[in-house]
Design an enzyme around this catalytic site. Sequence first.
Site, PDB file in Angstrom:
ATOM      1  N   ASN A 292       0.865  -1.181   0.000  1.00 18.16           N
ATOM      2  CA  ASN A 292       0.000   0.000   0.000  1.00 18.16           C
ATOM      3  C   ASN A 292       0.901   1.230   0.000  1.00 18.16           C
ATOM      4  OD1 ASN A 292      -1.792   2.046   0.500  1.00 18.16           O
ATOM      5  ND2 ASN A 292      -2.463   1.291   2.511  1.00 18.16           N
ATOM      6  N   TRP A 293       0.974   1.871  -1.162  1.00 18.55           N
ATOM      7  CA  TRP A 293       1.899   3.014  -1.296  1.00 18.55           C
ATOM      8  C   TRP A 293       1.350   4.276  -0.623  1.00 18.55           C
ATOM      9  CZ3 TRP A 293       3.571   2.592  -7.205  1.00 18.55           C
ATOM     10  CH2 TRP A 293       4.269   1.393  -7.373  1.00 18.55           C
ATOM     11  N   LYS A 294       0.102   4.229  -0.197  1.00 16.79           N
ATOM     12  CA  LYS A 294      -0.555   5.386   0.440  1.00 16.79           C
ATOM     13  C   LYS A 294      -0.346   6.636  -0.411  1.00 16.79           C
ATOM     14  CE  LYS A 294      -0.311   3.076   4.865  1.00 16.79           C
ATOM     15  NZ  LYS A 294      -0.210   3.151   6.317  1.00 16.79           N
TER      16      LYS A 294
ATOM     17  N   HIS B 242      -9.629   0.733   5.083  1.00 17.42           N
ATOM     18  CA  HIS B 242      -8.356   1.004   5.759  1.00 17.42           C
ATOM     19  C   HIS B 242      -8.604   1.930   6.952  1.00 17.42           C
ATOM     20  CE1 HIS B 242      -4.299   2.245   6.609  1.00 17.42           C
ATOM     21  NE2 HIS B 242      -3.889   1.207   5.906  1.00 17.42           N
TER      22      HIS B 242
ATOM     23  N   GLU C  72      -7.006   4.345   8.088  1.00 20.67           N
ATOM     24  CA  GLU C  72      -6.785   5.773   7.821  1.00 20.67           C
ATOM     25  C   GLU C  72      -8.022   6.393   7.179  1.00 20.67           C
ATOM     26  OE1 GLU C  72      -3.089   5.291   5.709  1.00 20.67           O
ATOM     27  OE2 GLU C  72      -2.134   4.677   7.576  1.00 20.67           O
TER      28      GLU C  72
ATOM     29  N   GLU D  74      -5.235  -5.340  10.543  1.00 16.52           N
ATOM     30  CA  GLU D  74      -4.239  -4.297  10.786  1.00 16.52           C
ATOM     31  C   GLU D  74      -4.547  -3.606  12.114  1.00 16.52           C
ATOM     32  OE1 GLU D  74      -2.247  -2.801   6.957  1.00 16.52           O
ATOM     33  OE2 GLU D  74      -4.090  -1.679   7.140  1.00 16.52           O
TER      34      GLU D  74
ATOM     35  N   GLY E 220       2.465   2.196  10.928  1.00 17.86           N
ATOM     36  CA  GLY E 220       3.373   3.331  10.791  1.00 17.86           C
ATOM     37  C   GLY E 220       4.053   3.744  12.083  1.00 17.86           C
TER      38      GLY E 220
ATOM     39  N   SER F   1       3.500  -2.248  10.325  1.00 14.16           N
ATOM     40  CA  SER F   1       4.955  -2.272  10.505  1.00 14.16           C
ATOM     41  C   SER F   1       5.594  -3.611  10.136  1.00 14.16           C
ATOM     42  CB  SER F   1       5.322  -1.870  11.946  1.00 14.16           C
ATOM     43  OG  SER F   1       4.869  -0.554  12.221  1.00 14.16           O
TER      44      SER F   1
ATOM     45  N   GLY G 125       2.870  -1.171   4.349  1.00 11.65           N
ATOM     46  CA  GLY G 125       2.864   0.259   4.041  1.00 11.65           C
ATOM     47  C   GLY G 125       4.280   0.731   3.761  1.00 11.65           C
ATOM     48  N   GLY G 126       4.899   1.324   4.767  1.00 11.05           N
ATOM     49  CA  GLY G 126       6.222   1.942   4.629  1.00 11.05           C
ATOM     50  C   GLY G 126       7.244   1.102   3.878  1.00 11.05           C
TER      51      GLY G 126
HETATM   52  P1  13P Z   1       3.005   0.322   7.774  1.00 16.94           P
HETATM   53  O1  13P Z   1       3.558  -0.944   7.152  1.00 16.94           O
HETATM   54  O2  13P Z   1       3.711   1.551   7.306  1.00 16.94           O
HETATM   55  O3  13P Z   1       2.881   0.204   9.247  1.00 16.94           O
HETATM   56  O4  13P Z   1       1.514   0.470   7.192  1.00 16.94           O
HETATM   57  C1  13P Z   1       0.653  -0.590   7.274  1.00 16.94           C
HETATM   58  C2  13P Z   1      -0.562  -0.263   6.499  1.00 16.94           C
HETATM   59  O5  13P Z   1      -1.331   0.602   6.859  1.00 16.94           O
HETATM   60  C3  13P Z   1      -0.786  -0.991   5.246  1.00 16.94           C
HETATM   61  O6  13P Z   1      -2.054  -0.751   4.736  1.00 16.94           O
END
Ligand code: 13P
Length: 250
Positions: A9-11, A94, A96, A166, A172, A211, A232-233
Amino acid sequence: MRRNLVVGNWKMKINQQSAQKLIGEIIAGLPSEDADIVVCPPYVYIPEVSQRLEGTTIGLGAQNVATHSEGAYTGEIAAVMLKDFSCKYAIVGHSERRANYADTDETVAQRFKQALDADIIPVLAIGELLEEREQGVTFDVVAKQLNAVIDFAGIDSFQNAVIAYEPVWAIGTGLTASAEQAQEVHQYIRQLLAGKNQQIAEKIQILYGGSVKPQNAQALFAMPDIDGALVGGDSLNADSFLKIYSSFQK
Ligand code: 13P
């Protein structure tokens, strides 16, 4: 036997140039065998990433999808539009989006169904807040989030869906749920589904997100109910993302 799936997920953490570079590096670094690996760029980069992925086994996903199939919904992107660019997956629910864009269990269920109706596999994200974990209501929270979608779309719709657990406190933050903490919730989710349809429960891929890094992927992979990762990251670095992917190969 379930296959493992790793989704990046590149956000909103990438631009046109870095997206091109990243996808080039992932394509170049991926072993040639059939890959269960997916990238989810921001909407605007989907057309060009889609083009780059032609002829590869890397799947394309979106980070969200509209609650309706067409109409006066300024700024929204319908599932059928994503399908035009060969999107195979769409993340829905998600945390967020739940926290910052007023997504509710109801709108998440609508998005889930919209994706399925357009022949896109929804990656349903669920998970508890830190306070909820501390209060000991993690199972209740994930059950509520999951049941809302089951009630709306029907248990059979999970035949073509993926679930991503998640825990919000692990996203994050560098805090990962321990492999055992994650396994406990994954097992709970699978049991909940088994109560409604045993075959779906056994088949569905339940990914862990929060993470995930090359350093913890192996331990997560070793757990019986963890079938991959939503990253994510570390999906923004081809080397880390591919290392995580390799850790999840049986
Ligand atoms: P991180 O891997 O940056 O913690 O993000 C997880 C995430 O929200 C994937 O959708």
